[in-house]
Design an enzyme around this catalytic site. Structure first.
Site, PDB file in Angstrom:
ATOM      1  N   LEU A   1      -6.854   7.971  -3.893  1.00 54.52           N
ATOM      2  CA  LEU A   1      -6.070   7.701  -2.697  1.00 54.52           C
ATOM      3  C   LEU A   1      -4.609   7.486  -3.101  1.00 54.52           C
ATOM      4  CD1 LEU A   1      -8.484   5.215  -0.896  1.00 54.52           C
ATOM      5  CD2 LEU A   1      -8.222   7.665  -0.454  1.00 54.52           C
ATOM      6  N   SER A   2      -3.719   7.528  -2.132  1.00 56.70           N
ATOM      7  CA  SER A   2      -2.313   7.318  -2.473  1.00 56.70           C
ATOM      8  C   SER A   2      -2.097   5.939  -3.082  1.00 56.70           C
ATOM      9  CB  SER A   2      -1.412   7.519  -1.256  1.00 56.70           C
ATOM     10  OG  SER A   2      -1.812   6.718  -0.179  1.00 56.70           O
ATOM     11  N   GLU A   3      -2.861   4.924  -2.617  1.00 58.40           N
ATOM     12  CA  GLU A   3      -2.845   3.608  -3.268  1.00 58.40           C
ATOM     13  C   GLU A   3      -4.205   2.940  -3.198  1.00 58.40           C
ATOM     14  OE1 GLU A   3       1.639   3.906  -2.390  1.00 58.40           O
ATOM     15  OE2 GLU A   3      -0.073   4.014  -1.049  1.00 58.40           O
ATOM     16  N   THR A   4      -4.473   2.158  -4.237  1.00 61.32           N
ATOM     17  CA  THR A   4      -5.625   1.263  -4.319  1.00 61.32           C
ATOM     18  C   THR A   4      -5.090  -0.094  -4.725  1.00 61.32           C
ATOM     19  OG1 THR A   4      -7.113   3.061  -4.980  1.00 61.32           O
ATOM     20  CG2 THR A   4      -7.805   0.808  -5.520  1.00 61.32           C
TER      21      THR A   4
ATOM     22  N   HIS B   1       2.039   0.488   3.170  1.00 63.73           N
ATOM     23  CA  HIS B   1       0.706   0.538   3.768  1.00 63.73           C
ATOM     24  C   HIS B   1      -0.296  -0.279   2.952  1.00 63.73           C
ATOM     25  CE1 HIS B   1      -1.462   3.678   1.339  1.00 63.73           C
ATOM     26  NE2 HIS B   1      -2.516   3.354   2.061  1.00 63.73           N
TER      27      HIS B   1
END
Length: 282
Positions: free
Chosen positions: A46-49, A78
């Site tokens: 994902l774009s961030e974790t 986000h």
């Protein structure tokens, strides 16, 4: 024996699951190493974790570490809203009833609850001012733009290294076909006003290929820096609404509101998955 951790996956900047920007959140992560965190972030892709930990600062309610597939970030928008939503969902109780304080790489970030949304106070910019000529030339090459396509440009870096350009129309923003190889290490946002009668005010797209995120669906930190630039320069009203993710089939909405000296970046958060995630013992 595996380490077992509560886990949430949420969709941020949308009230409809699978239409915003997904975020994976691992709770009680203080027994995980940095490499375990980075490895899991690469796996989720994902774009961030994010990983929730007890705060080190007594003024904070919780601490978060934020990873992209390509490395750790000191701040991201986000993940801030999604991590806060996950912390509250897991029973987190803020010290103040109306404000949650997150600790992260840029320091303390305030988050408030209003109606169905969460919003964070935009952190100070680390770098501002017009882009340098070499960065601007690189942007033009990577987006196939001419000089007169760019109305304005600015550094809007609040941690991730953002730069931004304003184009002439939302239609032009949506038509861009980026050359990610030419973009290199740039962390770039492009924006333009919506046409008259649209239900949002700006169309935004964000590209971060150097961190393994060619196009980010919806980006809080970029929109925070963009808002400080646009509102501060008088180019935008104190309250406006951004649409992002259109090209990716998403329908992200970012609510921007200036209150006093603060600019708040808000959105809804939808729950998608919850359960337990296993980490192999080192």
């Amino acid at each position: 024996m595996n380490k077992r951790h509560p886990f949430h996956q949420l969709d941020v900047f949308t009230g409809t699951p699978y239409k915003g920007n997904p975020l994976a959140v691992v709770h009680d992560a203080q027994d995980l190493s940095e490499e375990q965190m980075a490895s899991f972030a690469r796996w989720t892709n994902l774009s961030e974790t994010t990983f929730l930990l007890p705060p080190a600062d007594p003024a904070a309610d919780y601490r978060v570490r934020i990873f992209t597939p390509g490395g750790e970030l000191p701040f991201a928008g986000h993940p801030t809203l999604g991590s806060c939503a996950a912390w509250l969902k897991a029973g987190g109780m803020p010290r103040q009833s109306d404000v949650i304080v997150q600790e992260c790489g840029v320091g303390l970030v305030r988050i408030r609850r209003t109606h169905a949304r969460l919003a964070f106070a935009a952190p100070p910019l680390r770098r501002s001012g017009p882009l340098d000529s070499s960065s601007l030339a690189q942007i033009k090459r990577s987006l196939s733009l001419n000089d007169d396509d760019i109305v304005a440009h600015q550094w809007v870096d609040n941690g991730p290294g953002w730069c931004a350009v304003m184009l002439r129309s939302a239609e032009q923003v949506l038509a861009i076909q980026p050359d990610f190889a030419a973009m290199g290490d740039l962390r770039l946002g492009i924006a333009a006003p919506q046409p008259a009668g649209a239900d949002t005010d700006y169309e935004v797209r964000v590209f971060v290929p150097s961190l393994g995120v060619p196009e980010d669906p919806v980006t809080g930190s970029l929109n925070a820096g963009l808002a400080q630039w646009l509102i501060g320069s008088g180019a935008a009203a104190d309250n406006y609404l951004v649409r992002q993710g259109t090209v990716l089939g998403r329908a992200g909405n970012v609510f921007v509101e200036r209150v006093g000296n603060d600019i708040w970046i808000g959105g809804e958060v939808a729950g998608c998955i919850e359960g337990i995630v296993d980490f192999p013992s080192a």
